[in-house]
Scaffold this active site. Structure first.
Site, PDB file in Angstrom:
ATOM      1  N   ARG A  86      72.300   8.973  42.169  1.00 48.60           N
ATOM      2  CA  ARG A  86      70.978   9.374  41.782  1.00 48.60           C
ATOM      3  C   ARG A  86      71.297   8.724  40.062  1.00 48.60           C
ATOM      4  O   ARG A  86      72.134   9.460  39.753  1.00 48.60           O
ATOM      5  CB  ARG A  86      70.738  10.737  42.220  1.00 48.60           C
ATOM      6  CG  ARG A  86      70.279  11.336  43.199  1.00 48.60           C
ATOM      7  CD  ARG A  86      70.046  12.521  43.894  1.00 48.60           C
ATOM      8  NE  ARG A  86      70.493  13.490  43.495  1.00 48.60           N
ATOM      9  CZ  ARG A  86      71.088  14.411  42.077  1.00 48.60           C
ATOM     10  NH1 ARG A  86      69.786  14.153  41.113  1.00 48.60           N
ATOM     11  NH2 ARG A  86      71.749  15.117  42.439  1.00 48.60           N
ATOM     12  N   LYS A 225      64.890  12.477  47.529  1.00 46.83           N
ATOM     13  CA  LYS A 225      64.657  13.466  46.565  1.00 46.83           C
ATOM     14  C   LYS A 225      63.472  13.210  46.192  1.00 46.83           C
ATOM     15  O   LYS A 225      62.835  14.678  45.709  1.00 46.83           O
ATOM     16  CB  LYS A 225      66.267  13.698  45.315  1.00 46.83           C
ATOM     17  CG  LYS A 225      67.078  13.413  46.447  1.00 46.83           C
ATOM     18  CD  LYS A 225      67.012  14.968  47.437  1.00 46.83           C
ATOM     19  CE  LYS A 225      68.805  15.069  47.862  1.00 46.83           C
ATOM     20  NZ  LYS A 225      68.869  16.253  48.849  1.00 46.83           N
ATOM     21  N   HIS A 244      67.373  23.805  49.821  1.00 46.56           N
ATOM     22  CA  HIS A 244      68.714  22.640  49.789  1.00 46.56           C
ATOM     23  C   HIS A 244      69.021  23.250  50.644  1.00 46.56           C
ATOM     24  O   HIS A 244      69.906  23.824  49.937  1.00 46.56           O
ATOM     25  CB  HIS A 244      68.851  22.607  48.685  1.00 46.56           C
ATOM     26  CG  HIS A 244      69.245  20.604  48.581  1.00 46.56           C
ATOM     27  ND1 HIS A 244      70.292  20.753  47.877  1.00 46.56           N
ATOM     28  CD2 HIS A 244      69.669  19.569  49.300  1.00 46.56           C
ATOM     29  CE1 HIS A 244      71.298  19.724  47.948  1.00 46.56           C
ATOM     30  NE2 HIS A 244      70.558  18.965  48.971  1.00 46.56           N
ATOM     31  N   SER A 262      74.901  18.295  47.012  1.00 48.98           N
ATOM     32  CA  SER A 262      75.999  16.576  47.705  1.00 48.98           C
ATOM     33  C   SER A 262      77.176  17.163  48.000  1.00 48.98           C
ATOM     34  O   SER A 262      77.905  17.372  46.833  1.00 48.98           O
ATOM     35  CB  SER A 262      75.231  15.835  46.886  1.00 48.98           C
ATOM     36  OG  SER A 262      73.450  15.336  47.460  1.00 48.98           O
ATOM     37  N   LYS A 266      77.630  20.571  53.895  1.00 52.43           N
ATOM     38  CA  LYS A 266      75.975  20.412  54.278  1.00 52.43           C
ATOM     39  C   LYS A 266      76.112  19.981  55.672  1.00 52.43           C
ATOM     40  O   LYS A 266      76.075  20.709  57.303  1.00 52.43           O
ATOM     41  CB  LYS A 266      74.525  20.974  54.116  1.00 52.43           C
ATOM     42  CG  LYS A 266      74.769  21.749  52.620  1.00 52.43           C
ATOM     43  CD  LYS A 266      73.107  21.574  52.321  1.00 52.43           C
ATOM     44  CE  LYS A 266      72.893  20.355  52.084  1.00 52.43           C
ATOM     45  NZ  LYS A 266      73.455  19.501  51.468  1.00 52.43           N
ATOM     46  N   THR A 267      76.375  18.669  55.656  1.00 51.84           N
ATOM     47  CA  THR A 267      75.875  17.982  56.615  1.00 51.84           C
ATOM     48  C   THR A 267      76.778  18.294  58.066  1.00 51.84           C
ATOM     49  O   THR A 267      76.537  17.987  59.733  1.00 51.84           O
ATOM     50  CB  THR A 267      75.278  16.433  56.945  1.00 51.84           C
ATOM     51  OG1 THR A 267      74.310  16.619  55.078  1.00 51.84           O
ATOM     52  CG2 THR A 267      75.464  15.673  57.772  1.00 51.84           C
ATOM     53  N   ASP A 281      69.279  18.857  55.832  1.00 54.47           N
ATOM     54  CA  ASP A 281      69.188  18.624  54.312  1.00 54.47           C
ATOM     55  C   ASP A 281      68.380  19.349  53.534  1.00 54.47           C
ATOM     56  O   ASP A 281      68.147  19.990  52.736  1.00 54.47           O
ATOM     57  CB  ASP A 281      69.297  17.475  53.492  1.00 54.47           C
ATOM     58  CG  ASP A 281      69.764  17.314  52.193  1.00 54.47           C
ATOM     59  OD1 ASP A 281      70.765  17.717  51.693  1.00 54.47           O
ATOM     60  OD2 ASP A 281      68.975  16.540  51.204  1.00 54.47           O
ATOM     61  N   ARG A 347      76.685   5.556  51.533  1.00 50.75           N
ATOM     62  CA  ARG A 347      75.473   6.936  52.312  1.00 50.75           C
ATOM     63  C   ARG A 347      75.173   6.594  53.874  1.00 50.75           C
ATOM     64  O   ARG A 347      74.896   5.231  53.850  1.00 50.75           O
ATOM     65  CB  ARG A 347      74.416   7.342  51.591  1.00 50.75           C
ATOM     66  CG  ARG A 347      75.209   7.892  50.512  1.00 50.75           C
ATOM     67  CD  ARG A 347      74.902   8.961  50.400  1.00 50.75           C
ATOM     68  NE  ARG A 347      74.471  10.088  49.239  1.00 50.75           N
ATOM     69  CZ  ARG A 347      74.991  11.381  49.502  1.00 50.75           C
ATOM     70  NH1 ARG A 347      74.134  12.590  50.842  1.00 50.75           N
ATOM     71  NH2 ARG A 347      75.371  12.481  48.536  1.00 50.75           N
TER      72      ARG A 347
END
Length: 569
Positions: A86, A225, A244, A262, A266-267, A281, A347
């Site tokens: 990003r 996003k 988030h 990130s 989390k994932t 997410d 990714r």
């Protein structure tokens, strides 16, 4: 870069345009008018317009246009060029009457002049003339009471597939009416002096016009996003908490939320074969329960392990997955997930349904547990601690973690940071709006809250070692199963947290971080340093923090007197 170079990028010579890959044939979806159908968006005289192509049809277009390579197993491998993460310094919110009083203005949400937005918009529309375009009509949000219709218009087939993967395909009939539109022109470059942008790249969000402009970057995460930012603006005004976070459900119906930026896990932690995955997410929490915003996942792939993360690893070998900047052998077409030569932020975008235990409805009841994941680069936070409701709100507002290499431009190694609500770059409203909603829901539903450090132990980054995912999984499993209800605890002298000191499957020596350091005095100094950072960061909430949250403060030198904290006293 000179203006002449930017103009050549935005307006390639006709000969070069003719040499581009052959246009896909038969792009217009059945039932569409013969005109482009994009006049309402100001797009005139485009080339071929592809409306809501299926995954298979988009594959054909992507390969025909040479936008990606096909990997062994069926995944597509794309390159995003200069931008592999990003670009937060290039994102702006347009200052306009309908939203100006609601926006959390500052370093994150920087204002952009409305007149300049109109000028950039006109230039993007002119650029798109004659271009082949791909349109995906989507819904965002599994709960029909709160979902939003978002149309993504892009010049590249693979970004259309990304949108179709991440968001629910909408109704292809004339009844579909988008509430928001994302106009995506990755090959268009701004002229900063003329356009008022920070660089050639721009992400401009106009809540009044319900329009997002993205240009100068092919990193697909900007689409994801930007849509998340839209939801974070709209839904809290309907008393729906946007988060988030990932969400999963246990066999007894117990729901868990995993907050974190990130790279915090989390994932990986939510993709547990013993639990049903609701989403990895972006999640909403309404009066009816929680619901996922997306139909797909966008996971980090670097050094993905088939042993530690088998569910996610398996998606890299499937038709329908898009892999960004993952190394690919040009002859065998085998992937090398350990190769980070292009970026640490490799990714993968894949349908949520690729995870065997994913929820079909993407909805569930109210959470029983909340886990706040922090990747502590200082190496002083406990691996697992219970949080009081006030501590949960304090750490939610603080959002302490480390920016992990590759997730943003210029970040090459973990860096301590504070990101309000564990997602400040995407939070359009004031953080206390989200925190107040969280506090209300924790109290109403009596949610157990935990802090989980997925970062370093035995020392800071560069000296200590990162806590293994196996131990973290064991801690999470114990917390969610109720096995820690009677577990012994010790109070952290600096952060005031109730550290779990005994957990099945985890060495006792790991659970109290001070004992993992060779020099306890060095630990004390580093913990005090981090405590100061917490205090300094929280000053911004001095005049708006929810009552009692400041009492969850960290202490200095073992004291908890509150002096100099929250900008008061």
């Amino acid at each position: 870069m000179s203006r002449a170079t930017i103009r050549r990028r935005n307006h390639p010579p006709k000969a070069a345009a003719r040499r581009r890959a052959i246009r896909p044939r038969g792009l217009r979806a059945a039932g569409r008018p013969t005109a482009s159908g994009l006049e309402a968006h100001g797009i005139l005289q485009p080339g071929e317009v592809a409306w809501n192509l299926t995954t298979a049809a988009l594959y054909e277009a992507i390969l025909r246009r040479q936008e990606a390579r096909l990997a062994q197993g069926g995944a597509l491998v794309v390159r995003t060029g200069e931008h592999t993460g990003r670009s937060p310094n290039d994102k702006f919110i347009v200052e306009e009457p309908s939203s100006v009083e609601h926006i959390w203005w500052g370093k994150v949400n920087r204002p952009f002049d409305a007149a300049r937005f109109e000028a950039v918009h006109r230039r993007v529309l002119a650029y798109l003339r004659g271009k082949d375009l791909f349109v995906q009509d989507c819904f965002v949000g599994a709960d029909p009471q709160h979902r939003r219709a978002v149309r993504v218009i892009t010049e590249t087939a693979w970004h259309a597939l990304f949108a179709r993967t991440l968001f629910e395909p909408g109704d292809s009939s004339h009844a579909y009416q988008p509430e928001f539109t994302v106009l995506h022109a990755p090959n268009f470059h701004a002229e900063p002096e003329q356009d008022g942008t920070n660089s050639e790249t721009f992400i401009l969000v106009h809540f009044g016009k319900k329009l997002v402009l993205i240009g100068g970057t092919a990193y697909a995460g900007e689409i994801k996003k930007s849509v998340f930012t839209i939801m974070n603006y709209l839904l809290p005004l309907e008393h729906v908490l946007t988060m988030h976070c990932a969400a999963s459900q246990g066999p007894k119906g117990d729901v868990a939320l995993f907050f974190g930026l990130s790279g915090t896990g989390k994932t990986s932690l939510s993709a547990d074969s013993r639990r049903t995955l609701i989403g990895d997410d972006e999640t909403g929490w309404s009066d009816r329960g929680v619901f996922n915003f997306e139909t797909g996942c966008y996971a980090k792939m670097v050094r993905l392990s088939p042993t530690a993360e088998p569910e996610i690893y398996s998606t890299t070998r499937r038709f329908g997955t898009i892999l960004e900047n993952v190394a690919l052998d040009p002859h065998t077409r085998e992937l090398d997930l350990n190769d980070d030569s292009l970026t640490e932020n490799t990714r993968g975008a894949y349908p949520l349904a690729f995870i065997p235990n994913a929820s079909a409805t993407r909805m569930a009841g109210h959470p029983a547990n909340i886990l706040m994941l922090t990747c502590d680069a200082f190496g002083v936070m406990p691996p697992l601690a219970r949080l009081t409701p006030e501590q949960a709100m304090y750490h939610f507002l603080s959002g302490y973690t480390a920016k992990v290499a590759g997730t943003e431009v210029g970040v090459t190694e973990p860096k301590a940071t504070f990101s309000a609500c564990f997602g400040a770059p995407f939070m359009a409203l004031r953080p206390t709006v989200y925190a107040n909603l969280l506090g209300e829901k924790i109290a109403k539903h009596r949610v157990a809250c935990w802090l989980v450090n997925t970062g370093w132990t035995g020392g800071p980054y560069g000296t200590g070692s990162r806590i293994t995912i196996g131990y973290t999984r064991a801690m999470v499993e114990a917390a969610l199963s109720g096995a820690l209800q009677e577990a012994p605890t010790a109070t952290d002298p600096v952060f005031g947290l109730q550290m779990i000191t005994r957990c099945p499957g985890v060495p006792d020596t790991l659970l109290q971080p001070r004992g993992t350091w060779k020099d306890p005095r060095a630990y004390d100094a580093k913990a005090a340093e981090l405590a100061v950072k917490f205090r300094e960061n929280f000053v911004q909430f001095a005049d708006q923090e929810p009552g009692g949250v400041c009492e969850a403060r960290p202490s200095l030198a073992g004291r908890s007197d509150g002096k100099g904290f929250c900008g008061r006293g």
